[in-house]
Design an enzyme around this catalytic site. Structure first.
Site, PDB file in Angstrom:
ATOM      1  N   ASP A   5      -1.611   5.941  -5.494  1.00 37.50           N
ATOM      2  CA  ASP A   5      -2.669   6.899  -5.798  1.00 37.50           C
ATOM      3  C   ASP A   5      -2.119   7.894  -6.798  1.00 37.50           C
ATOM      4  O   ASP A   5      -0.922   8.234  -6.755  1.00 37.50           O
ATOM      5  CB  ASP A   5      -3.095   7.655  -4.532  1.00 37.50           C
ATOM      6  CG  ASP A   5      -3.463   6.728  -3.396  1.00 37.50           C
ATOM      7  OD1 ASP A   5      -4.526   6.110  -3.475  1.00 37.50           O
ATOM      8  OD2 ASP A   5      -2.676   6.617  -2.435  1.00 37.50           O
TER       9      ASP A   5
ATOM     10  N   HIS B  98      -1.267  10.816  -2.161  1.00 35.29           N
ATOM     11  CA  HIS B  98      -2.587  10.402  -1.685  1.00 35.29           C
ATOM     12  C   HIS B  98      -3.493  11.588  -1.368  1.00 35.29           C
ATOM     13  O   HIS B  98      -4.628  11.659  -1.838  1.00 35.29           O
ATOM     14  CB  HIS B  98      -2.448   9.525  -0.435  1.00 35.29           C
ATOM     15  CG  HIS B  98      -3.763   9.131   0.159  1.00 35.29           C
ATOM     16  ND1 HIS B  98      -4.414   9.903   1.107  1.00 35.29           N
ATOM     17  CD2 HIS B  98      -4.548   8.057  -0.070  1.00 35.29           C
ATOM     18  CE1 HIS B  98      -5.554   9.315   1.435  1.00 35.29           C
ATOM     19  NE2 HIS B  98      -5.665   8.207   0.734  1.00 35.29           N
TER      20      HIS B  98
ATOM     21  N   GLU C 232      -4.893   3.837  -8.037  1.00 36.45           N
ATOM     22  CA  GLU C 232      -6.162   4.448  -7.632  1.00 36.45           C
ATOM     23  C   GLU C 232      -6.242   5.873  -8.149  1.00 36.45           C
ATOM     24  O   GLU C 232      -5.368   6.699  -7.854  1.00 36.45           O
ATOM     25  CB  GLU C 232      -6.317   4.458  -6.110  1.00 36.45           C
ATOM     26  CG  GLU C 232      -7.649   5.082  -5.688  1.00 36.45           C
ATOM     27  CD  GLU C 232      -7.809   5.256  -4.192  1.00 36.45           C
ATOM     28  OE1 GLU C 232      -8.690   6.044  -3.793  1.00 36.45           O
ATOM     29  OE2 GLU C 232      -7.054   4.628  -3.429  1.00 36.45           O
TER      30      GLU C 232
ATOM     31  N   HIS D 138       0.837  -1.201   0.000  1.00 29.22           N
ATOM     32  CA  HIS D 138       0.000   0.000   0.000  1.00 29.22           C
ATOM     33  C   HIS D 138       0.873   1.253   0.000  1.00 29.22           C
ATOM     34  O   HIS D 138       1.686   1.459   0.893  1.00 29.22           O
ATOM     35  CB  HIS D 138      -0.884  -0.039   1.254  1.00 29.22           C
ATOM     36  CG  HIS D 138      -1.843   1.085   1.372  1.00 29.22           C
ATOM     37  ND1 HIS D 138      -1.843   1.945   2.439  1.00 29.22           N
ATOM     38  CD2 HIS D 138      -2.862   1.476   0.575  1.00 29.22           C
ATOM     39  CE1 HIS D 138      -2.821   2.818   2.314  1.00 29.22           C
ATOM     40  NE2 HIS D 138      -3.455   2.558   1.180  1.00 29.22           N
TER      41      HIS D 138
ATOM     42  N   GLU E 204       0.745  -0.639  -4.769  1.00 27.73           N
ATOM     43  CA  GLU E 204      -0.427   0.207  -4.977  1.00 27.73           C
ATOM     44  C   GLU E 204       0.000   1.658  -4.919  1.00 27.73           C
ATOM     45  O   GLU E 204       0.879   2.021  -4.127  1.00 27.73           O
ATOM     46  CB  GLU E 204      -1.467  -0.082  -3.885  1.00 27.73           C
ATOM     47  CG  GLU E 204      -2.767   0.704  -4.016  1.00 27.73           C
ATOM     48  CD  GLU E 204      -2.788   1.999  -3.215  1.00 27.73           C
ATOM     49  OE1 GLU E 204      -3.762   2.769  -3.355  1.00 27.73           O
ATOM     50  OE2 GLU E 204      -1.829   2.273  -2.448  1.00 27.73           O
TER      51      GLU E 204
END
Length: 266
Positions: free
Chosen positions: A40, A53, A122, A11, A38
């Site tokens: 953002d 993020h 994301e 993450h 992962e």
């Protein structure tokens, strides 16, 4: 990935050990054996996708204001890592620990890591740039030859969002790219396995899994995979494994991998 065990995703690169969304964090997670990572993405004022993020810069940099109001050059001048506890272990700041990470730089690093790797991206909404976020993302993936799984050069990209309309845009612009519908609350119908706009993977948060213990089984029965975020401790990991999650998104990839290695094979 070992058959019968879930994928492990770092993450934000594995935000426990090193500053989130820094190249050093991503490279460490890959060295530790994470199946994937992962990130953002947000769009800068001059149209670049950067891995940050929060909407504002205050928490993870020495800057202030909104990411979307800054140019890439303005963001690249900031320090994105010295706030983290790991900085105390460094004799001097290193660029990979402190420099802004663009999506282009992350993709180049993943393509050069020497093994297959999965990347969850994301797209953050709401955004002042709306649909332009997904358009720029697909353009970037196309430049890196990553919009078709067979042309992935070792990198398998999946796009995630809490915004169902963002998933629809990805399905229209790049139908071969898989999508994850992220869940913090349970919209009508999703508990029975209905996901919007062709999404085949559900991404519930760990709090939702705790409060809805039948959710993962219901989604699996409807033919969907499940990636659960953010799983960082023993009780949550045990629960997610018991419920049969397909992917575990964690700030502590080494911790999760070690526990999976120690678990009895089924």
């Amino acid at each position: 990935m070992t058959p019968g065990r879930p994928l492990v995703f770092a993450h934000r690169g594995g935000a426990d050990a090193l500053p989130e969304h820094t190249l050093a964090a991503y490279l460490r997670a890959l060295d530790e054996g994470a199946d994937g990572v992962e990130c953002d993405v947000r769009l800068t004022r001059d149209g670049h996708l950067v891995c940050v993020h929060d909407r504002k810069l205050n928490r993870t940099s020495n800057g202030t204001g909104r990411v979307s109001a800054k140019t890439l050059a303005e963001l690249d001048a900031l320090d994105f890592g010295s706030w983290h506890a790991s900085a105390a272990e460094l004799d001097e700041p290193l660029a990979d620990h402190t420099r802004l990470l663009t999506l282009d730089r992350l993709l180049e690093a993943l393509r050069g890591c020497g093994r297959p790797v999965r990347l969850l991206i994301e797209t953050k909404h709401p955004s002042r740039y709306g649909a332009e976020v997904e358009r720029r993302l697909v353009d970037t993936l196309r430049r890196h030859n990553l919009v078709e799984p067979t042309a992935a050069a070792g990198v398998h990209v999946t796009v995630m969002s809490f915004a169902a309309l963002a998933l629809r845009r990805i399905r229209t612009l790049a139908p071969a790219v898989p999508t994850v519908y992220l869940l913090e609350i349970l919209p009508p119908g999703v508990g029975r396995g209905r996901l919007p706009f062709g999404a085949r993977i559900a991404g519930p948060g760990i709090n939702l899994v705790r409060s809805r213990p039948a959710l993962l089984a219901n989604l699996r029965a409807a033919g969907h995979q499940t990636y659960v975020w953010t799983v960082n401790d023993e009780p949550d990991l045990a629960a997610v494994l018991a419920h049969g999650a397909d992917g575990i998104i964690t700030d502590r990839p080494r911790f999760v991998i070690d526990r999976l290695d120690d678990a009895p094979r089924v």
